[in-house]
Design an enzyme around this catalytic site. Structure first.
Site, short mmCIF file in Angstrom:
data_model
loop_
_atom_site.label_atom_id
_atom_site.label_comp_id
_atom_site.label_asym_id
_atom_site.label_seq_id
_atom_site.Cartn_x
_atom_site.Cartn_y
_atom_site.Cartn_z
N GLY A 127 0.80 -1.22 0.00
CA GLY A 127 0.00 0.00 0.00
C GLY A 127 0.83 1.26 0.00
N MET A 152 -15.86 -2.81 8.88
CA MET A 152 -17.21 -2.32 9.18
C MET A 152 -17.58 -2.55 10.64
SD MET A 152 -18.57 -0.82 6.53
CE MET A 152 -20.29 -0.77 7.05
N SER A 183 39.00 12.54 -21.40
CA SER A 183 39.47 13.88 -21.76
C SER A 183 40.95 13.97 -21.46
CB SER A 183 38.71 14.94 -20.94
OG SER A 183 39.19 16.23 -21.23
N SER A 229 32.78 10.14 -25.78
CA SER A 229 31.73 9.11 -25.96
C SER A 229 31.83 8.05 -24.87
CB SER A 229 31.81 8.49 -27.36
OG SER A 229 33.11 8.08 -27.70
#
Length: 640
Positions: free
Chosen positions: A116, A170, A479, A551
């Site tokens: 739930g 109930m 890089s 990449s």
């Protein structure tokens, strides 16, 4: 105890008759869902108890566990039958989906107890994906809550059409009929708004068993069916599946010996018999069914839900992932779709990233565009969104790398789900984790209206005029690894040899073609996709194209490889240790990244996935730039 032969025969006959009765019973799959502490697990435990599915030793253990966890009075905590994880028992909540089997005199049932909590929405979707009915529990003291509405929308979204509003506890509101009527009216207004029209409300008490299997004397004002009576009589969707056109995704090609070739799978819809004409998709070849083979022998007919092996009259090309369908009512194939996506991963969706898509037995690489909108499940508003995060539901376009056979998830005729050819999952290529579930709406019209224009001057003609074999030299690495330096040297050497070339450099491209892109994961993927498309066009013109891009992701480099004919994509891995790349950092980028001034910098706070099998591996610790360039030239010359 010993039995006489006639007694053994009678017992065996009784057992056989019982098994045949069980086999003949229909099977209904349903889920229980709702908000936290509405009593879902207790209700299922009560169903198991009242249908006499609990053995005496299980009952004794349940009573002992109930006393240990502190259940009040002499009551039994039926939730303990379902909540099997230690963490669930400690917290008193359901975390994972729990499946239980039980049967009555009229039907067999598989029930899924789903969490739930909002954070476990993905678990609820998993449980609902195979269900035909949803029991929505509502605490009579609280009424219809946010999770009631959320689970109603999700259940309807995955194709559930029949609902039970079980207003539970109930007994804690003195069995108040007026309160029950008020909750029903509240839910009816919501159900009408989202289009749920097949539902019934039942007042129950899971703890006491009121209106579960037996009618409640305390609620004599209720004259409808008990929960079990309704579950035993509600129509089952599998009946409508048999009325649909025949579809069977091929799971396996069976070749036990050279004389037999069959195609095994589960019939997703419709029915099939020997002599029926079928079409193999996506190829479109047709044939006729020769035999329908099962473990028990040949069948005169197979229907939805049965697992069979089909043999065909003709030797047609058919393999796992293909779909065998009725020849006159075959589904379509496409490579672009609109879909609803339920995101199930902690990491947010990355638009443009390549994910594995699994649709039935078919697999393909899929990229998802930025969402058209994200659905607010409380208000049903369509909200603007750049991506989807955990438990988000959105609508987006997706593209796959090859046509796949599909049908809209929501059937156009009866509204039921086409789960086999309309429901899919997305899988992360790096972790193999399932990250999303989705439902296809339709193929995008542009996928049908855009066709390749035939050109008189072919790519082979372009290459022949230049006297060379086209190629894309894809330099990848960190890089500062030396990609641009080596690529520049290679181009100079190629030009000296009379080759026709063009160099695409990462920094240069970002000044023009890709100046609108940043350095997020999604932007990096789009950067590579665009460069790949440009490189492909240049290779079509007969050029040798050199690209120097970090990449960082394998999936995106593979995406570019798939754009080109076999052998034309040459991956060159410029391998430099991170410390060496930082040491030769003439642009000062690593220093800025270390200082937090450049987020998403590869090697620092964004990953780099090195190639696993590049065409050429350059170790810059052992080779100079000149030697590396010569190695690339040697590789190209050997390809001529």
């Amino acid at each position: 105890m010993a039995f006489r032969a006639d007694e053994r025969d009678l017992i065996a006959a009784d057992i056989g008759a019982y098994l045949e009765r069980q086999k003949a019973k229909e099977l209904l799959r349903f889920i229980t869902c709702g908000s936290v502490d509405d009593g879902k697990s207790t209700l299922i435990g009560r169903l198991l108890h009242d249908s006499k599915q609990i053995f005496e030793d299980q009952m004794a253990a349940l009573e002992s566990d109930s006393r240990r966890v502190g259940t009040q009075g002499s009551n039994i905590d039926f939730a303990l039958l379902v909540d099997g994880l230690t963490a669930e028992r400690e917290q008193g909540i359901t975390i994972d989906v729990a499946y239980r089997f039980f049967a009555t005199d009229k039907r067999k049932f598989i029930v899924a107890d789903t969490p739930g909590h909002e954070q476990y929405t993905r678990n609820m979707v998993t449980g609902a994906s195979t269900a035909e009915l949803a029991v929505l529990l509502v605490d009579a003291r609280k009424g219809v809550l946010e999770q009631t509405r959320r689970h109603s929308i999700l259940a309807q979204m995955v194709g559930i059409r029949r609902f039970v509003l079980a207003i539970n506890k109930m007994d804690l509101v003195d069995h108040d009929a007026d309160l029950f009527a008020a909750i029903v009216a509240d839910y009816r207004a919501f159900a009408d708004r989202i289009g749920i029209d097949q539902w019934i409300a039942i007042p129950v008490s899971g703890l006491n068993g009121d209106n579960i299997a037996a009618r409640s004397e305390a609620m004599d004002w209720y004259d409808g069916p008990t929960l079990v009576e309704h579950l035993e009589t509600v129509p089952i969707d599998s009946e409508s599946d048999e009325a649909k056109p025949f579809r069977m995704p091929v799971q396996w090609v069976s070749r036990p010996d050279p004389s037999f070739r069959g195609f095994a799978g589960q019939v997703a819809s419709g029915r099939i018999a020997p002599g029926d004409e079928v079409r193999i998709l996506p190829s479109g070849r047709t044939s006729t069914v020769a035999r329908i083979v099962t473990m028990g022998g040949d069948l005169d007919e197979a229907v939805a839900g049965q697992s069979v092996t089909l043999t065909l009259e003709d030797e047609v090309d058919c393999s796992r992932g293909d779909v065998i369908a009725a020849a006159s009512q075959a589904p379509h194939a496409a490579d672009q779709f609109e879909a609803t996506i339920v995101w199930m991963a902690d990491e947010e969706m990355v638009p443009g990233k390549g994910y594995w898509l699994k649709l039935g037995t078919q697999s393909a690489t899929a990229t998802v565009a930025h969402p058209k909108y994200q659905l607010n499940v409380n208000t049903l508003d369509e909200l603007a969104a750049k991506t989807l995060d955990l438990n988000a539901i959105g609508v987006a376009d997706l593209t796959v790398d090859r046509p796949i056979v599909f049908e809209p998830y929501r059937d156009q005729h009866d509204g039921g789900p086409n789960r086999a050819l309309g429901g899919f999952i997305l899988i992360d290529k790096l972790t193999n984790a399932t990250v999303a579930a989705g439902m296809l709406h339709f193929a995008l019209r542009r996928a049908e209206n855009i066709h390749w224009q035939a050109l008189d001057v072919s790519r082979e003609t372009h290459a022949r005029l230049k006297g060379q074999k086209p190629a894309v030299l894809w330099f990848t690495g960190l890089s500062g690894a030396g990609k641009s330096t080596i690529a520049n040297l290679v181009e100079k050497k190629l030009v000296a040899l009379g080759r026709h070339t063009f160099l695409l450099d990462g920094d240069n491209v970002r000044h023009g073609l890709n100046k609108d892109l940043g350095f997020t994961e999604a932007d990096r993927i789009e950067n590579i996709r665009r460069v790949g498309e440009v490189a492909k066009l240049m290779a079509d013109a007969g050029l040798i194209v050199l690209t120097a891009f970090i990449s960082p992701f394998r999936a995106e480099r593979e995406m570019v490889r798939r754009m080109l004919p076999d052998g034309e994509f040459i991956e060159v891995f410029v391998d430099t240790p991170l410390a060496d790349a930082e040491a030769r950092d003439v642009k000062g980028l690593y220093a800025k990244a270390r200082a937090g001034e450049l987020p998403n910098f590869t090697g620092i706070d964004s990953p780099y996935e090195p190639p696993e099998q590049p065409e050429l591996w350059i170790d810059t610790v052992k080779m100079t730039a000149e030697q590396a360039a010569d190695a690339v030239i040697d590789l190209i010359e050997r390809r001529r």
